[in-house]
Design a protein around this motif. Structure first.
Motif, PDB file in Angstrom:
ATOM      1  N   GLY A   1      57.108  77.722  22.707  1.00 45.22           N
ATOM      2  CA  GLY A   1      55.764  78.284  22.563  1.00 45.22           C
ATOM      3  C   GLY A   1      55.294  78.296  21.125  1.00 45.22           C
ATOM      4  O   GLY A   1      54.123  78.073  20.831  1.00 45.22           O
ATOM      5  N   ASP A   2      56.218  78.538  20.194  1.00 42.51           N
ATOM      6  CA  ASP A   2      55.815  78.609  18.790  1.00 42.51           C
ATOM      7  C   ASP A   2      55.300  77.266  18.289  1.00 42.51           C
ATOM      8  O   ASP A   2      54.328  77.192  17.538  1.00 42.51           O
ATOM      9  CB  ASP A   2      57.012  79.045  17.929  1.00 42.51           C
ATOM     10  N   GLU A   3      55.990  76.208  18.742  1.00 41.57           N
ATOM     11  CA  GLU A   3      55.582  74.857  18.349  1.00 41.57           C
ATOM     12  C   GLU A   3      54.173  74.561  18.860  1.00 41.57           C
ATOM     13  O   GLU A   3      53.339  74.018  18.143  1.00 41.57           O
ATOM     14  CB  GLU A   3      56.599  73.856  18.932  1.00 41.57           C
ATOM     15  N   TYR A   4      53.923  74.968  20.113  1.00 38.14           N
ATOM     16  CA  TYR A   4      52.606  74.734  20.727  1.00 38.14           C
ATOM     17  C   TYR A   4      51.533  75.508  19.968  1.00 38.14           C
ATOM     18  O   TYR A   4      50.443  74.997  19.731  1.00 38.14           O
ATOM     19  CB  TYR A   4      52.636  75.176  22.195  1.00 38.14           C
ATOM     20  N   ALA A   5      51.889  76.731  19.569  1.00 32.51           N
ATOM     21  CA  ALA A   5      50.903  77.587  18.912  1.00 32.51           C
ATOM     22  C   ALA A   5      50.521  77.066  17.522  1.00 32.51           C
ATOM     23  O   ALA A   5      49.504  77.476  16.964  1.00 32.51           O
ATOM     24  CB  ALA A   5      51.437  79.010  18.802  1.00 32.51           C
ATOM     25  N   LYS A   6      51.335  76.152  16.980  1.00 32.23           N
ATOM     26  CA  LYS A   6      50.995  75.590  15.666  1.00 32.23           C
ATOM     27  C   LYS A   6      49.782  74.678  15.745  1.00 32.23           C
ATOM     28  O   LYS A   6      49.086  74.466  14.758  1.00 32.23           O
ATOM     29  CB  LYS A   6      52.192  74.808  15.107  1.00 32.23           C
ATOM     30  N   ILE A   7      49.583  74.098  16.920  1.00 35.51           N
ATOM     31  CA  ILE A   7      48.418  73.235  17.105  1.00 35.51           C
ATOM     32  C   ILE A   7      47.202  74.122  17.321  1.00 35.51           C
ATOM     33  O   ILE A   7      47.309  75.182  17.926  1.00 35.51           O
ATOM     34  CB  ILE A   7      48.609  72.311  18.328  1.00 35.51           C
ATOM     35  N   GLY A   8      46.069  73.677  16.859  1.00 38.25           N
ATOM     36  CA  GLY A   8      44.851  74.426  17.117  1.00 38.25           C
ATOM     37  C   GLY A   8      44.464  75.311  15.975  1.00 38.25           C
ATOM     38  O   GLY A   8      45.010  75.219  14.866  1.00 38.25           O
ATOM     39  N   ILE A   9      43.517  76.198  16.257  1.00 39.11           N
ATOM     40  CA  ILE A   9      42.961  77.040  15.201  1.00 39.11           C
ATOM     41  C   ILE A   9      42.778  78.448  15.751  1.00 39.11           C
ATOM     42  O   ILE A   9      42.240  78.637  16.831  1.00 39.11           O
ATOM     43  CB  ILE A   9      41.643  76.446  14.661  1.00 39.11           C
TER      44      ILE A   9
ATOM     45  N   PRO B   1      31.900  57.323  26.938  1.00 40.04           N
ATOM     46  CA  PRO B   1      32.208  58.454  27.804  1.00 40.04           C
ATOM     47  C   PRO B   1      33.650  58.353  28.289  1.00 40.04           C
ATOM     48  O   PRO B   1      34.195  57.242  28.394  1.00 40.04           O
ATOM     49  CB  PRO B   1      31.248  58.309  28.984  1.00 40.04           C
ATOM     50  N   GLY B   2      34.270  59.462  28.568  1.00 38.66           N
ATOM     51  CA  GLY B   2      35.639  59.428  29.069  1.00 38.66           C
ATOM     52  C   GLY B   2      36.357  60.736  28.831  1.00 38.66           C
ATOM     53  O   GLY B   2      35.763  61.702  28.350  1.00 38.66           O
ATOM     54  N   VAL B   3      37.643  60.721  29.159  1.00 39.91           N
ATOM     55  CA  VAL B   3      38.441  61.925  28.969  1.00 39.91           C
ATOM     56  C   VAL B   3      39.252  61.784  27.693  1.00 39.91           C
ATOM     57  O   VAL B   3      39.944  60.786  27.496  1.00 39.91           O
ATOM     58  CB  VAL B   3      39.387  62.154  30.168  1.00 39.91           C
ATOM     59  N   TYR B   4      39.118  62.770  26.808  1.00 42.83           N
ATOM     60  CA  TYR B   4      39.846  62.755  25.542  1.00 42.83           C
ATOM     61  C   TYR B   4      40.690  64.006  25.416  1.00 42.83           C
ATOM     62  O   TYR B   4      40.254  65.085  25.809  1.00 42.83           O
ATOM     63  CB  TYR B   4      38.864  62.695  24.363  1.00 42.83           C
ATOM     64  N   GLU B   5      41.874  63.840  24.870  1.00 41.12           N
ATOM     65  CA  GLU B   5      42.659  65.025  24.562  1.00 41.12           C
ATOM     66  C   GLU B   5      42.500  65.315  23.085  1.00 41.12           C
ATOM     67  O   GLU B   5      42.778  64.461  22.242  1.00 41.12           O
ATOM     68  CB  GLU B   5      44.140  64.806  24.907  1.00 41.12           C
ATOM     69  N   ILE B   6      42.022  66.506  22.798  1.00 39.91           N
ATOM     70  CA  ILE B   6      41.805  66.859  21.386  1.00 39.91           C
ATOM     71  C   ILE B   6      42.688  68.038  21.023  1.00 39.91           C
ATOM     72  O   ILE B   6      43.095  68.812  21.884  1.00 39.91           O
ATOM     73  CB  ILE B   6      40.330  67.234  21.111  1.00 39.91           C
ATOM     74  N   GLU B   7      42.976  68.163  19.746  1.00 38.14           N
ATOM     75  CA  GLU B   7      43.577  69.399  19.257  1.00 38.14           C
ATOM     76  C   GLU B   7      42.432  70.365  19.060  1.00 38.14           C
ATOM     77  O   GLU B   7      41.422  70.016  18.431  1.00 38.14           O
ATOM     78  CB  GLU B   7      44.290  69.154  17.929  1.00 38.14           C
ATOM     79  N   LEU B   8      42.555  71.563  19.603  1.00 34.44           N
ATOM     80  CA  LEU B   8      41.480  72.539  19.442  1.00 34.44           C
ATOM     81  C   LEU B   8      41.264  72.782  17.957  1.00 34.44           C
ATOM     82  O   LEU B   8      42.217  72.859  17.179  1.00 34.44           O
ATOM     83  CB  LEU B   8      41.827  73.841  20.164  1.00 34.44           C
ATOM     84  N   GLY B   9      40.023  72.871  17.562  1.00 35.94           N
ATOM     85  CA  GLY B   9      39.730  73.041  16.153  1.00 35.94           C
ATOM     86  C   GLY B   9      39.163  71.771  15.524  1.00 35.94           C
ATOM     87  O   GLY B   9      38.747  71.781  14.379  1.00 35.94           O
TER      88      GLY B   9
END
Lengths: 316, 450
Positions: free
Chosen positions: B224-232, B250-258
């Motif tokens: 979980g800690d590793e996951y929480a490093k991503i994003g803002i 157009p399409g589906v993109y995976e983004i890092e939040l932030g």
């Protein structure tokens, strides 16, 4: 026990009591109106949204106010809760909105509707509605349906409170009809003419808050305020036999269950009592029935003069 | 570095099959969870990750899981909400279509964490071909011993079923989903009781979105800690965004939040900018239910800060000048689009999909649709705009389920930001039938309240 304050009136009620029932224990003007909640029917309520109230203090433990208005009929009280019904402008505004929504597809055919005079929607519109509609489109209409020989379903007037669905489900013991389609095309249906056929089906008329389900033996015979309600009973092997006769002179025009001040049947009666016993010799009369609700039925009744707060009279 | 946790393997040929998925490192999280973690450990990891519900509301998943009542002798259920019906949202479809085993893996780990021995994936009826994909994947998982009795010798049993809906948007509401799964009419239930206490067949139930459940897999794998490093901030991890409208790609993109909205909208890695060299007019950043933003509030907040793809930044300014991340249906409009028509179209959808149980939504959505239809076709009156505002205000917050709010917000935001376009439709009714209004003028919001 939980202590709850509604519009400044404090009462202690058992845990799990809903706000609406707590308000009814206090009584008077602070009781929110309810179009779909019907206390003898399990699961009813929460749908019409006329009983929305503002909770200005959640509880003693968590005094935060609830962000949204809540349906008082389905929200249990918490200890220390403070509720605002008539003292909250937000509540009254929302209720006005709900009444308007209920009326936009209602035919407003009160002059020819048998329910007029004892109609909950009429009372509600009188108290909370606007005099003029803002709706300028065609209203939703349906064909009238006969449910057996005694009941007429006029879906056009229906406000989809689901009370009759719960009644058929719970009082008659077997699921008989339900709601078909969705959104504003919803209708009470499913082979209804063939389906509803048992000794207690007539109770759907009593629970209907509007004139969607009416008694065919009474349709267009009179207006409710011309008839005189009498408490009466008879020996019945199917039900309690306690009913109200609605007479003109000695002629029984209509038989209904005894309803309390909130329009809820005290005990359900069977179809034989309701539709077939229309002679005074069938009944033992107990005396005139006092109708508590401040609708037109009580306007010229025996005990009470017209209450002073009746808005129409004050204006005149 | 831009990380993809969910769909990075989507391009691998044959990833939908069990062999390829396993070879690419699939089902590692199940091995790890069942062999070395207790169910509470998994819940703890999810809490640490800060994962928030990906279906729209953004409620912290770990917290939702910890609310689950655990009475003795009563089964618990995990339901996966794959009833993705929000106009503009098609991310779950992509995920399930391409990597069905990721969802199944996530379901196994999540069910283990919650102590559920029977779990359901409720998929919208229109996704019938995906139902077949999932059923095939589930059969493969049973065969490989990831489902069924005594999984991996751990003593944990799990049965996983896929059930199709019958084409109702409302069944994506969790209590309506439960009703529908029980074989009843899909009417939302009146809360309380909440599903965590009384859900499917009266038992404690958790309902999670497809993407939320899929995100549990990398959380268990990497911690979980590793996951929480991503994003803002409080928006952690990655999010699938389904972009559509007048954009290049157009399409589906995976983004890092932030990620900034500007980069998402204009960089070639993502949407690739506006199509045909047109100008941006408006954007709905999170599926049709969320408020629409005018061009001057899309990439910048009212305070002039850069707007980011995160729960907080998109909601900056409240509904006055902000919107919501919602379910990630990113709809972009160029200057040639008509907002009145778009609002009418959305409202038509909500009118069609209202279950009809409670009066404000049942009657109000139809009324709004009729008024908007009149405005769109040049028969509107000036009062109609105020009337619309009043109707939506009386629906919002007064209904049983959030569909009422979802129907009210697009109308409210359209009138708030595009009122001049509505007025133009009334005043220039003939012209409005020949051409569209174009961009609205920029407004400044000094005291953004209410």
């Amino acid at each position: 026990m939980a202590k709850v304050t509604i519009d400044g009136h404090t009462i202690e009620v058992p845990d799990g009591t809903t706000i609406l029932n707590a308000a009814r224990m206090i009584g008077g003007n602070i009781v929110p109106p309810a179009m779909c909640y019907y206390s003898p029917l399990k699961g009813s309520g929460g749908k019409c949204r006329t009983c929305l109230v503002e909770v200005s203090k959640g509880s003693e433990k968590d005094p935060r106010p609830m962000p949204k208005l809540v349906a008082s009929c389905s929200t249990p009280v918490m200890d220390g809760m403070e509720v605002k019904n008539t003292s909250s402008p937000r509540t009254l505004e929302a209720r006005k909105g709900v009444v308007e929504f209920l009326l936009i597809n209602h035919p407003l055919d009160c002059p020819v509707c048998d329910q007029a005079g004892e109609c909950h929607l009429q009372d509600l519109a009188f108290e909370h509605g606007a005099a003029k509609t803002r709706y300028e489109f065609d209203r939703r209409t349906f064909d009238k349906i006969d449910i057996g020989p005694y009941i007429k379903l006029h879906m056009t007037r229906c406000i989809l409170c689901y009370r009759c669905v719960y009644t058929a489900d719970q009082i008659t013991g077997s699921r008989m009809h339900g709601v078909m389609k969705r959104g504003d095309a919803s209708e009470i249906s499913t082979y209804i003419e063939k389906a509803i056929d048992n000794d207690f089906s007539g109770n759907v008329i009593d629970v209907c808050p509007v004139g969607a389900l009416t008694d065919k033996t009474f349709r267009f015979k009179s207006r409710v305020w011309y008839t005189k309600p009498l408490d009466a009973h008879r020996e019945c092997d199917k039900c309690c036999g306690k009913a109200v006769l609605w007479n003109v002179g000695d002629e029984i025009y209509r038989v209904t269950a005894r309803k309390d001040q909130y329009g809820e049947a005290e005990e359900f009666i069977c179809n034989t009592c309701r539709f077939e016993k229309k002679s005074m010799s069938d009944w033992i009369v107990e005396g005139p029935r006092k109708i508590d609700r401040h609708s037109v039925i009580s306007a010229n009744k025996y005990f009470e003069p017209v209450p002073e707060h009746t808005p129409l009279l004050n204006k005149a | 570095m831009k990380r993809k946790l969910l769909i990075d393997k989507a391009g691998v040929p044959g990833i939908a099959s069990y062999e390829v998925y396993r070879r690419e490192g699939g089902y590692r999280s199940v091995e790890k969870a069942l062999k070395s973690m207790s169910p509470d450990d998994v819940v703890e990891e999810v809490k640490k990750s800060g994962l928030r519900g990906r279906g729209g509301a953004g409620f912290p998943t770990g917290m939702k899981w910890s609310f689950l009542a655990k009475p003795e002798g009563v089964p618990r259920y995990l339901l996966c909400n794959a009833d993705e019906s929000e106009p503009g949202t098609f991310k779950d479809r992509y995920l399930m279509e391409h990597i069905p085993h990721l969802l199944i893996e996530g379901m196994i780990v999540s069910s283990y964490a919650l102590g559920a021995n029977t779990s359901y994936i409720y998929i919208r009826g229109e996704y019938m071909w995906i139902l077949h994909i999932l059923e095939r994947a589930i059969a493969e998982a049973y065969q490989a011993g990831w489902l069924g009795k005594n999984i991996m010798g751990s003593g944990y049993n799990l049965d996983l079923h896929v059930t199709p809906g019958a084409g109702a948007y409302i069944c994506g509401e969790e209590t309506a989903l439960i009703e529908s799964l029980e074989g009843k009419r899909g009417n939302p239930r009146i809360k309380p009781p909440f599903p965590a206490v009384k859900g499917l067949w009266g038992c404690p139930t958790v309902v999670n979105n497809v993407e939320t459940i899929a995100a549990v897999v990398p959380i268990v794998n990497d911690g979980g800690d590793e996951y929480a490093k991503i994003g803002i901030g409080r928006s952690t991890g990655t999010k699938l965004i389904s972009a559509c409208g007048n954009i290049q790609k157009p399409g589906v993109y995976e983004i890092e939040l932030g990620l900034s909205v500007e980069e998402f909208l204009y960089s070639d890695e993502y949407c690739g900018g506006m199509k045909n060299g047109k100008q941006l007019k408006a954007c709905v950043p999170g599926g049709s239910s969320v408020p629409i933003l005018p061009h001057f509030l899309v990439t910048k907040t009212a305070q002039g800060e850069s707007r980011l793809m995160s729960y907080e930044s998109l909601a900056d300014g409240g509904f006055q000048t902000g919107s919501m991340l919602g379910s990630g249906g990113f709809i972009v409009y160029d200057e040639d689009q008509c907002i009145v028509r778009n609002t009418w179209n959305f409202t038509r959808f909500y009118h069609h999909e209202s279950c009809g149980q409670c009066s404000p939504c049942r009657e109000g959505t139809g009324w709004m649709e009729k008024v908007l239809h009149r405005l769109e076709y040049g028969h509107g009156k000036q009062e109609d705009i105020d009337l619309l505002w009043d109707i939506q205000a009386k629906i919002e917050g007064n209904t049983i389920c959030p569909l009422g709010d979802a129907a009210a917000w697009p109308v409210a935001s359209a009138i708030r930001h595009f009122r001049e376009e509505f007025e133009w439709h009334v005043n220039e009714s003939k012209l409005s039938q020949q051409r569209n209004y174009g961009r609205v003028s920029e407004k400044t919001f000094v005291n953004a309240t209410a």
